[in-house]
Design a protein around this motif. Sequence first.
Motif, PDB file in Angstrom:
ATOM      1  N   ASN A 122     -12.545  12.644 -12.454  1.00 27.36           N
ATOM      2  CA  ASN A 122     -13.917  12.160 -12.349  1.00 27.36           C
ATOM      3  C   ASN A 122     -14.836  13.230 -11.788  1.00 27.36           C
ATOM      4  O   ASN A 122     -15.975  13.383 -12.241  1.00 27.36           O
ATOM      5  N   THR A 123     -14.355  13.988 -10.819  1.00 25.88           N
ATOM      6  CA  THR A 123     -15.153  15.078 -10.243  1.00 25.88           C
ATOM      7  C   THR A 123     -15.422  16.137 -11.302  1.00 25.88           C
ATOM      8  O   THR A 123     -16.566  16.575 -11.481  1.00 25.88           O
ATOM      9  N   ARG A 158      -7.262  10.641 -10.805  1.00 25.31           N
ATOM     10  CA  ARG A 158      -8.503   9.918 -11.084  1.00 25.31           C
ATOM     11  C   ARG A 158      -9.696  10.579 -10.393  1.00 25.31           C
ATOM     12  O   ARG A 158     -10.719  10.835 -11.014  1.00 25.31           O
ATOM     13  N   VAL A 159      -9.565  10.880  -9.108  1.00 19.25           N
ATOM     14  CA  VAL A 159     -10.665  11.503  -8.362  1.00 19.25           C
ATOM     15  C   VAL A 159     -10.959  12.900  -8.924  1.00 19.25           C
ATOM     16  O   VAL A 159     -12.118  13.260  -9.158  1.00 19.25           O
ATOM     17  N   ASN A 217     -12.945  10.744   0.189  1.00 14.76           N
ATOM     18  CA  ASN A 217     -12.537   9.416  -0.272  1.00 14.76           C
ATOM     19  C   ASN A 217     -11.140   9.009   0.201  1.00 14.76           C
ATOM     20  O   ASN A 217     -10.690   7.910  -0.112  1.00 14.76           O
ATOM     21  N   TYR A 218     -10.466   9.883   0.929  1.00 19.48           N
ATOM     22  CA  TYR A 218      -9.083   9.608   1.325  1.00 19.48           C
ATOM     23  C   TYR A 218      -8.967   8.350   2.177  1.00 19.48           C
ATOM     24  O   TYR A 218      -7.998   7.597   2.050  1.00 19.48           O
ATOM     25  N   PHE A 250      -8.389   5.361   0.109  1.00 21.84           N
ATOM     26  CA  PHE A 250      -7.136   5.262  -0.652  1.00 21.84           C
ATOM     27  C   PHE A 250      -6.263   4.186  -0.012  1.00 21.84           C
ATOM     28  O   PHE A 250      -5.847   4.302   1.135  1.00 21.84           O
ATOM     29  N   GLN A 279     -13.997  16.080  -2.474  1.00 20.58           N
ATOM     30  CA  GLN A 279     -14.079  14.685  -2.915  1.00 20.58           C
ATOM     31  C   GLN A 279     -12.825  13.902  -2.523  1.00 20.58           C
ATOM     32  O   GLN A 279     -12.914  12.732  -2.138  1.00 20.58           O
ATOM     33  N   LEU A 280     -11.677  14.554  -2.622  1.00 18.09           N
ATOM     34  CA  LEU A 280     -10.437  13.887  -2.216  1.00 18.09           C
ATOM     35  C   LEU A 280     -10.474  13.555  -0.722  1.00 18.09           C
ATOM     36  O   LEU A 280     -10.122  12.452  -0.315  1.00 18.09           O
ATOM     37  N   TRP A 330      -3.939   8.470  -7.972  1.00 15.93           N
ATOM     38  CA  TRP A 330      -5.270   8.423  -7.372  1.00 15.93           C
ATOM     39  C   TRP A 330      -5.918   9.808  -7.406  1.00 15.93           C
ATOM     40  O   TRP A 330      -7.096   9.949  -7.714  1.00 15.93           O
TER      41      TRP A 330
END
Length: 164
Positions: free
Chosen positions: A68-69, A64-65, A48-49, A52, A44-45, A61
Motif C-alpha cells: 500500500n505504501t 499489505r502495509v 502502524n505497528y 497490528f 509506515q510499518l 500484514w
Amino acid sequence: MQKDLETKFLTDFEKNQNIAHKICRIYTTNTNAHKDLFQEITIQLWKNYSKFRGDSKFSTWMYRVALNTAISLYRKSTRTVKTQDFSDFAYKIKATDYDDTEEKQLEALYKAIHQLNDIEKALIFLYLEDKPYKEIADTLGISSVNARVKMTRAKEKLKNILNP
C-alpha cells in the motif's frame, strides 16, 4: 510498554525486511529510490505497528502495509517520495545490504513487471512469493475469485510483454 513494543517490532522487522526490499525492487528503478521507499515502508510499518492485532501473520500484514505504501507513493504524478526522520530508532535496525545477484538473472522479468499496473505488480509479486490465492486476496483486500481472475489476466499480459 513502549520499549517492549519497539523490541518486538525490531525483531519482527529484521526477520522480514527482505519483503520490503523485494517490494522496493519491483516499484523502483534506481538505488536512491529503493532506499527512499524502503525508509518510507519502515516508517509506515512502525507508525502502524501498535495497530497490528495479530489476526494474520506479521509477514502478511507487512506485505499489505508495504504494498500500500509503494502503490500510494508511486501513483502520485510527481513520483517523489516524501521521507520522514526516523532517527529515534533507525540506529537500532540492523539493515542488511540488499543482494540483488539473483534478481539480476531475472532482469527481463522485472522489466516486464515494471510495465504492469500497480495492482498487477502486487499480484505477480505475491504469486512469485508462493502465496496462496486466499492470502493474496486478503493482502490486497479482494475476493479469492477476483484474485484468480486478475492473476490470470496479469500472467497473460506478462506473457505478451515477454513474448511479443
